[in-house]
Design an enzyme around this catalytic site. Structure first.
Site, PDB file in Angstrom:
ATOM      1  N   ASP A   1      36.887  42.616  37.128  1.00  0.00           N
ATOM      2  CA  ASP A   1      37.627  41.462  37.645  1.00  0.00           C
ATOM      3  C   ASP A   1      36.889  41.049  38.904  1.00  0.00           C
ATOM      4  O   ASP A   1      36.934  41.749  39.915  1.00  0.00           O
ATOM      5  CB  ASP A   1      39.068  41.863  37.977  1.00  0.00           C
ATOM      6  CG  ASP A   1      39.892  40.662  38.447  1.00  0.00           C
ATOM      7  OD1 ASP A   1      39.354  39.843  39.223  1.00  0.00           O
ATOM      8  OD2 ASP A   1      41.058  40.541  38.045  1.00  0.00           O
ATOM      9  N   HIS A   2      36.176  39.928  38.826  1.00  0.00           N
ATOM     10  CA  HIS A   2      35.245  39.642  39.928  1.00  0.00           C
ATOM     11  C   HIS A   2      35.954  39.448  41.270  1.00  0.00           C
ATOM     12  O   HIS A   2      35.344  39.579  42.315  1.00  0.00           O
ATOM     13  CB  HIS A   2      34.312  38.477  39.582  1.00  0.00           C
ATOM     14  CG  HIS A   2      34.907  37.111  39.735  1.00  0.00           C
ATOM     15  ND1 HIS A   2      35.763  36.570  38.818  1.00  0.00           N
ATOM     16  CD2 HIS A   2      34.760  36.181  40.708  1.00  0.00           C
ATOM     17  CE1 HIS A   2      36.108  35.360  39.221  1.00  0.00           C
ATOM     18  NE2 HIS A   2      35.523  35.091  40.366  1.00  0.00           N
TER      19      HIS A   2
ATOM     20  N   LYS B   1      35.035  40.646  45.801  1.00  0.00           N
ATOM     21  CA  LYS B   1      34.918  39.752  46.959  1.00  0.00           C
ATOM     22  C   LYS B   1      35.175  40.550  48.235  1.00  0.00           C
ATOM     23  O   LYS B   1      36.118  41.324  48.309  1.00  0.00           O
ATOM     24  CB  LYS B   1      35.915  38.591  46.846  1.00  0.00           C
ATOM     25  CG  LYS B   1      35.606  37.634  45.694  1.00  0.00           C
ATOM     26  CD  LYS B   1      36.609  36.495  45.665  1.00  0.00           C
ATOM     27  CE  LYS B   1      36.517  35.686  44.385  1.00  0.00           C
ATOM     28  NZ  LYS B   1      35.482  34.669  44.359  1.00  0.00           N
TER      29      LYS B   1
ATOM     30  N   HIS C   1      43.195  37.959  38.299  1.00  0.00           N
ATOM     31  CA  HIS C   1      42.860  37.794  39.717  1.00  0.00           C
ATOM     32  C   HIS C   1      44.087  37.782  40.635  1.00  0.00           C
ATOM     33  O   HIS C   1      44.144  38.462  41.650  1.00  0.00           O
ATOM     34  CB  HIS C   1      42.090  36.488  39.947  1.00  0.00           C
ATOM     35  CG  HIS C   1      40.924  36.298  39.022  1.00  0.00           C
ATOM     36  ND1 HIS C   1      40.105  37.324  38.645  1.00  0.00           N
ATOM     37  CD2 HIS C   1      40.443  35.193  38.404  1.00  0.00           C
ATOM     38  CE1 HIS C   1      39.160  36.857  37.828  1.00  0.00           C
ATOM     39  NE2 HIS C   1      39.349  35.568  37.663  1.00  0.00           N
TER      40      HIS C   1
ATOM     41  N   LYS D   1      43.808  23.955  38.731  1.00  0.00           N
ATOM     42  CA  LYS D   1      42.513  23.263  38.725  1.00  0.00           C
ATOM     43  C   LYS D   1      42.732  21.833  39.196  1.00  0.00           C
ATOM     44  O   LYS D   1      43.822  21.297  39.096  1.00  0.00           O
ATOM     45  CB  LYS D   1      41.921  23.283  37.318  1.00  0.00           C
ATOM     46  CG  LYS D   1      41.574  24.708  36.857  1.00  0.00           C
ATOM     47  CD  LYS D   1      40.451  24.718  35.864  1.00  0.00           C
ATOM     48  CE  LYS D   1      40.108  26.141  35.429  1.00  0.00           C
ATOM     49  NZ  LYS D   1      39.243  26.846  36.392  1.00  0.00           N
TER      50      LYS D   1
HETATM   51  C1  BG6 Z   1      37.395  32.768  36.491  1.00  0.00           C
HETATM   52  C2  BG6 Z   1      38.195  31.769  35.709  1.00  0.00           C
HETATM   53  O1  BG6 Z   1      37.743  34.077  36.152  1.00  0.00           O
HETATM   54  O2  BG6 Z   1      37.624  32.572  37.867  1.00  0.00           O
HETATM   55  C3  BG6 Z   1      37.813  30.364  36.101  1.00  0.00           C
HETATM   56  O3  BG6 Z   1      37.962  31.946  34.332  1.00  0.00           O
HETATM   57  C4  BG6 Z   1      37.941  30.193  37.590  1.00  0.00           C
HETATM   58  O4  BG6 Z   1      38.624  29.413  35.436  1.00  0.00           O
HETATM   59  C5  BG6 Z   1      37.211  31.309  38.333  1.00  0.00           C
HETATM   60  O5  BG6 Z   1      37.363  28.939  37.917  1.00  0.00           O
HETATM   61  C6  BG6 Z   1      37.485  31.244  39.819  1.00  0.00           C
HETATM   62  O6  BG6 Z   1      36.640  32.148  40.475  1.00  0.00           O
HETATM   63  P1  BG6 Z   1      36.222  31.904  41.996  1.00  0.00           P
HETATM   64  O7  BG6 Z   1      35.403  33.108  42.334  1.00  0.00           O
HETATM   65  O8  BG6 Z   1      35.478  30.607  42.020  1.00  0.00           O
HETATM   66  O9  BG6 Z   1      37.493  31.833  42.766  1.00  0.00           O
END
Ligand code: BG6
Length: 373
Positions: free
Chosen positions: A60-61, A65, A123, A223
């Site tokens: 989960d990126h 952060k 997230h 969005k």
């Molecule tokens: C992704 C979603 O996991 O996270 C995207 O699939 C979203 O829809 C993105 O835009 C947002 O990531 P960040 O790092 O730009 O907040």
């Protein structure tokens, strides 16, 4: 997908844990992890039959952060926040992940997903869990993840009626962002002209435990909103008794601790001071820490951090199987509740706005209002 997992295993590229060649193999799995709790459970069952949990890294990126990791340091390497981090002192928490981008070229995926699966199940619940969790005894992968799972398990599961009462969904129509006209969601390439997929949601989550009983966690994401900003804002209670007279129409602004995840990473604390002058007049001011000013730019992307952790075998910042399932348990009832009724009149917010008007009413019922971060 199940196919990819089977092929990885059967081809011998990722041997089973009981194989002699077990060695060093680790498998990273990117979201979506299932489409709901049942498919996530299925996927976990398959994974466990093919790999050991310690080999599996559900990525989960957001957890890579810097500011997200800093949340734990802020909470647990300082002594002044923890004593007030509870229902006695916190009025509510607001978590915002606002984006200016639209669906981009991902309609095929997004039409199946929508904002609740795309941002909330992963997230945003990660941010909520880190904000709400109990102090772990160590910074070890299992201990930290155990505490996060406990938060998710304590979150209120809404019945359909309550789910709709506790949330608002929306979809963007055409509008203007940064002076540029942009199309509505239904006009985007690959999107059905009558799509019911929400691109915005705001939810009042409740955590039924000693620390947080009765404290709403308002979480929103969308969005094509007015600004790109992600933040966690802890709003404290107003003082029980006010010595100072407020001017006509004046309100005492409560203390807010805002943790800015992106951009302009940092932390700000709002408090009241006396305006210079003969009268005692109050004014809110902000004390602010900026990552950029203190440390310069961060050169690591979230994925770099996480891929390195995986290579080093540190799963602290990855989702455990039971955590993913618990997150679906929280989100599924919301998705089902909204699927069961006629859709709201979509589109219900203009690109470039802050989401549907109903989202304001959601907070107003608790005497709160959204921050404009
Ligand atoms: C992704 C979603 O996991 O996270 C995207 O699939 C979203 O829809 C993105 O835009 C947002 O990531 P960040 O790092 O730009 O907040």
């Amino acid at each position: 997908s199940p196919d990819a997992i089977n092929h990885l295993s059967e081809s011998g590229l990722a041997p089973r844990p009981d194989a002699a060649r077990e060695g060093w193999v680790r498998v990273i799995i990117e979201k979506p992890f299932g489409h709901g709790r049942e498919s996530a459970r299925e996927l976990n069952r398959l994974l466990r039959s093919r790999f050991a949990e310690a080999q599996v890294y559900r990525i989960d990126h957001y957890l890579g952060k810097e500011t997200v990791q800093n949340l734990l340091v802020l909470r647990f390497a300082n002594s002044i926040f923890e004593p007030i981090w509870n229902r006695d002192h916190v009025d509510h928490v607001q978590i915002t992940a606002a984006e200016t981008v639209g669906v981009e070229h991902r309609a095929a995926y997004y039409e199946e997903s929508g904002v609740l699966r795309d941002m909330f199940q992963n997230h945003l619940l990660q941010l909520l869990a880190l904000t709400a969790m109990e102090p772990p005894n160590t910074f070890g992968a299992n201990v930290v993840r155990e505490e996060k799972v406990k938060v998710l398990e304590a979150m209120r599961r809404y019945a359909p009626e309550d789910a709709r009462d506790a949330s608002v969904i929306g979809q963007y129509g055409p509008g203007t962002i940064g002076g540029v006209s942009v199309p509505g969601y239904r006009e985007e390439p690959g999107v059905a002209p009558d799509s019911r997929v929400p691109t915005y949601a705001a939810v009042r989550f409740l955590i039924d435990n000693w620390r947080w009983e009765g404290v709403p966690f308002f979480v929103r994401s969308g969005k094509r909103l007015a600004r790109r900003v992600t933040e966690i804002a802890v709003q404290f209670r107003r003082p029980p008794h006010l010595l100072f007279r407020l001017g006509h129409g004046e309100r005492l602004e409560p203390n807010v601790l805002a943790i800015r995840i992106q951009p302009d990473e940092g932390i700000a604390l709002r408090f009241a001071v006396k305006r210079p002058g003969i009268d005692v007049q109050m004014a809110p001011v902000r004390m602010r820490f900026s990552y950029q000013e203190a440390f310069g730019a961060d050169s690591h992307s979230a994925y770099e951090t996480l891929l390195l952790d995986c290579m080093l075998g540190d799963a602290t910042l990855f989702s455990r199987g039971d955590q993913v399932e618990a997150a679906w348990d929280v989100i599924d009832p919301l998705i089902e509740a909204w699927n069961a009724v006629d859709p709201a009149i979509f589109p219900n917010y203009r690109a470039g706005d802050w989401g549907p008007a109903a989202a304001n009413a959601l907070l107003a019922r608790n005497g709160a209002s959204w921050r404009t971060p």
